[in-house]
Design a protein around this motif. Structure first.
Motif, PDB file in Angstrom:
ATOM      1  N   GLY A  14       0.799  -1.224   0.000  1.00 38.67           N
ATOM      2  CA  GLY A  14       0.000   0.000   0.000  1.00 38.67           C
ATOM      3  C   GLY A  14       0.829   1.271   0.000  1.00 38.67           C
ATOM      4  N   LEU A  15       2.138   1.145  -0.246  1.00 36.12           N
ATOM      5  CA  LEU A  15       3.033   2.294  -0.284  1.00 36.12           C
ATOM      6  C   LEU A  15       3.607   2.449  -1.692  1.00 36.12           C
ATOM      7  N   THR A  16       3.767   3.688  -2.136  1.00 34.50           N
ATOM      8  CA  THR A  16       4.333   3.982  -3.444  1.00 34.50           C
ATOM      9  C   THR A  16       5.690   4.641  -3.257  1.00 34.50           C
ATOM     10  N   VAL A  17       6.702   4.149  -3.978  1.00 34.63           N
ATOM     11  CA  VAL A  17       8.041   4.731  -3.933  1.00 34.63           C
ATOM     12  C   VAL A  17       8.304   5.433  -5.261  1.00 34.63           C
ATOM     13  N   GLN A  18       8.841   6.663  -5.183  1.00 31.36           N
ATOM     14  CA  GLN A  18       9.102   7.456  -6.388  1.00 31.36           C
ATOM     15  C   GLN A  18      10.426   8.189  -6.257  1.00 31.36           C
ATOM     16  N   ILE A  19      11.061   8.411  -7.414  1.00 29.78           N
ATOM     17  CA  ILE A  19      12.310   9.163  -7.466  1.00 29.78           C
ATOM     18  C   ILE A  19      12.062  10.466  -8.206  1.00 29.78           C
ATOM     19  N   TYR A  66      38.318  16.434 -11.464  1.00 31.72           N
ATOM     20  CA  TYR A  66      36.892  16.392 -11.759  1.00 31.72           C
ATOM     21  C   TYR A  66      36.184  15.466 -10.760  1.00 31.72           C
ATOM     22  N   GLN A  67      35.055  15.946 -10.261  1.00 35.50           N
ATOM     23  CA  GLN A  67      34.234  15.155  -9.356  1.00 35.50           C
ATOM     24  C   GLN A  67      32.892  14.923 -10.034  1.00 35.50           C
ATOM     25  N   TYR A  68      32.473  13.682 -10.058  1.00 36.47           N
ATOM     26  CA  TYR A  68      31.219  13.306 -10.705  1.00 36.47           C
ATOM     27  C   TYR A  68      30.264  12.788  -9.632  1.00 36.47           C
ATOM     28  N   THR A  69      29.115  13.397  -9.540  1.00 43.12           N
ATOM     29  CA  THR A  69      28.131  12.988  -8.526  1.00 43.12           C
ATOM     30  C   THR A  69      26.730  12.920  -9.118  1.00 43.12           C
ATOM     31  N   TRP A  70      25.911  12.136  -8.484  1.00 41.22           N
ATOM     32  CA  TRP A  70      24.480  12.053  -8.773  1.00 41.22           C
ATOM     33  C   TRP A  70      23.724  12.649  -7.587  1.00 41.22           C
ATOM     34  N   ASN A  71      22.696  13.410  -7.883  1.00 48.24           N
ATOM     35  CA  ASN A  71      21.757  13.896  -6.858  1.00 48.24           C
ATOM     36  C   ASN A  71      20.374  13.345  -7.197  1.00 48.24           C
ATOM     37  N   TYR A  72      19.646  12.978  -6.187  1.00 43.04           N
ATOM     38  CA  TYR A  72      18.265  12.528  -6.405  1.00 43.04           C
ATOM     39  C   TYR A  72      17.501  12.560  -5.084  1.00 43.04           C
ATOM     40  N   THR A  73      16.187  12.520  -5.196  1.00 47.49           N
ATOM     41  CA  THR A  73      15.297  12.482  -4.027  1.00 47.49           C
ATOM     42  C   THR A  73      14.367  11.289  -4.183  1.00 47.49           C
ATOM     43  N   ILE A  74      14.212  10.527  -3.113  1.00 52.09           N
ATOM     44  CA  ILE A  74      13.277   9.397  -3.101  1.00 52.09           C
ATOM     45  C   ILE A  74      12.237   9.669  -2.022  1.00 52.09           C
ATOM     46  N   ALA A  75      10.973   9.458  -2.369  1.00 49.78           N
ATOM     47  CA  ALA A  75       9.870   9.667  -1.417  1.00 49.78           C
ATOM     48  C   ALA A  75       8.962   8.443  -1.411  1.00 49.78           C
ATOM     49  N   VAL A  76       8.432   8.134  -0.241  1.00 49.05           N
ATOM     50  CA  VAL A  76       7.467   7.044  -0.080  1.00 49.05           C
ATOM     51  C   VAL A  76       6.159   7.658   0.394  1.00 49.05           C
ATOM     52  N   THR A  77       5.084   7.375  -0.348  1.00 43.41           N
ATOM     53  CA  THR A  77       3.754   7.900  -0.021  1.00 43.41           C
ATOM     54  C   THR A  77       2.763   6.747   0.088  1.00 43.41           C
ATOM     55  N   LEU A  78       1.598   7.033   0.674  1.00 42.28           N
ATOM     56  CA  LEU A  78       0.511   6.060   0.647  1.00 42.28           C
ATOM     57  C   LEU A  78      -0.037   5.990  -0.770  1.00 42.28           C
ATOM     58  N   SER A 109       0.504  12.405   0.460  1.00 47.82           N
ATOM     59  CA  SER A 109       1.154  12.662   1.750  1.00 47.82           C
ATOM     60  C   SER A 109       2.400  11.782   1.880  1.00 47.82           C
ATOM     61  N   VAL A 110       3.549  12.426   2.056  1.00 49.94           N
ATOM     62  CA  VAL A 110       4.830  11.730   2.132  1.00 49.94           C
ATOM     63  C   VAL A 110       5.022  11.179   3.544  1.00 49.94           C
ATOM     64  N   ILE A 111       5.327   9.888   3.639  1.00 49.63           N
ATOM     65  CA  ILE A 111       5.568   9.248   4.924  1.00 49.63           C
ATOM     66  C   ILE A 111       7.064   9.271   5.244  1.00 49.63           C
ATOM     67  N   ALA A 112       7.886   9.016   4.219  1.00 46.01           N
ATOM     68  CA  ALA A 112       9.343   9.014   4.413  1.00 46.01           C
ATOM     69  C   ALA A 112      10.001   9.498   3.129  1.00 46.01           C
ATOM     70  N   SER A 113      11.064  10.278   3.252  1.00 46.25           N
ATOM     71  CA  SER A 113      11.782  10.749   2.060  1.00 46.25           C
ATOM     72  C   SER A 113      13.222  11.083   2.424  1.00 46.25           C
ATOM     73  N   THR A 114      14.065  11.140   1.398  1.00 46.13           N
ATOM     74  CA  THR A 114      15.451  11.537   1.588  1.00 46.13           C
ATOM     75  C   THR A 114      16.004  12.083   0.285  1.00 46.13           C
ATOM     76  N   SER A 115      16.941  13.001   0.399  1.00 44.31           N
ATOM     77  CA  SER A 115      17.678  13.519  -0.749  1.00 44.31           C
ATOM     78  C   SER A 115      19.106  13.013  -0.616  1.00 44.31           C
ATOM     79  N   MET A 116      19.642  12.504  -1.711  1.00 44.34           N
ATOM     80  CA  MET A 116      20.948  11.857  -1.670  1.00 44.34           C
ATOM     81  C   MET A 116      21.897  12.478  -2.673  1.00 44.34           C
ATOM     82  N   THR A 117      23.191  12.428  -2.355  1.00 45.14           N
ATOM     83  CA  THR A 117      24.274  12.729  -3.287  1.00 45.14           C
ATOM     84  C   THR A 117      25.188  11.517  -3.274  1.00 45.14           C
ATOM     85  N   VAL A 118      25.412  10.931  -4.456  1.00 48.25           N
ATOM     86  CA  VAL A 118      26.205   9.719  -4.587  1.00 48.25           C
ATOM     87  C   VAL A 118      27.326   9.966  -5.570  1.00 48.25           C
TER      88      VAL A 118
END
Length: 199
Positions: A150-155, A169-181, A186-195
């Protein structure tokens, strides 16, 4: 001193009188006891409902955090270990949104995105497939992290960055992942990442 034989007849008479009493409770006493029992039932019902809601919210939060952790792991591995990334040969600092990269698991060019039906985070193949009979078709997206329970995960906000620091040179990825009902925003859990991209 009084003996037990003197007390016994009086005790027997008292017990006989109480057993033979047919008066019962008055109407007022019965109404008071019914009101008291009704209030007790209401209090127990409200408390039980609050406890069940607290359990449901805690359970959803736990499942959402587990799904978020799994999604961060899968996406981070996919992006960090990509053999090649569009724009990685740039000699200027750049940021490319939703860029194409070669998937380390599929070994083909993909773009990371979301399933339009809420099925999860997908890898969308960027080249057409040729079947054994010679027909060319656009492949279906491959699910990287599936929505569940019953949870949806999205990037979102996926970007590849090339930064120059003292001729390094530095190479990075940025993204945000959120989990909603599912079916809700309504977001239950989320995070923004740099990899870091290892290339």
């Amino acid at each position: 001193m009084r003996s037990v034989l003197d007390i016994a007849p009086k005790l027997v008479r008292t017990l006989r009188d109480r057993v033979g009493d047919t008066r019962g409770f008055t109407l007022a006493e019965q109404l008071v006891s019914i009101v008291f029992l009704g209030l007790l039932c209401v209090v127990i019902g409200v408390g039980l409902n609050a406890a069940l809601n607290a359990y449901r919210v805690a359970n959803e939060s736990t499942r959402a955090n587990e799904l978020l952790t799994r999604a961060v792991e899968e996406v981070s591995d996919e992006l960090a270990f990509a053999p090649s990334v569009e724009g990685s040969d740039s000699k200027d600092p750049i940021t490319i949104a939703d860029c194409k990269f070669v998937s380390p698991t599929l070994k083909r060019p993909v773009v990371i995105g979301n399933d339009p039906n809420g099925g999860g985070i997908t890898l969308v193949l960027q080249e057409r497939e040729t079947g054994a009979d010679g027909t060319v078709s656009t492949p279906f997206p491959r699910v990287l992290v599936a929505s569940s329970h019953g949870l949806t995960v999205q990037i979102s906000d996926v970007a590849f960055n090339v930064n120059k620091d003292n001729n390094n040179y530095q190479y990075t990825w940025n993204y945000t992942i959120a989990v909603t009902l599912q079916g809700s925003s309504s977001v239950i859990a989320s995070t923004s990442m740099t990899v870091a991209w290892t290339g």
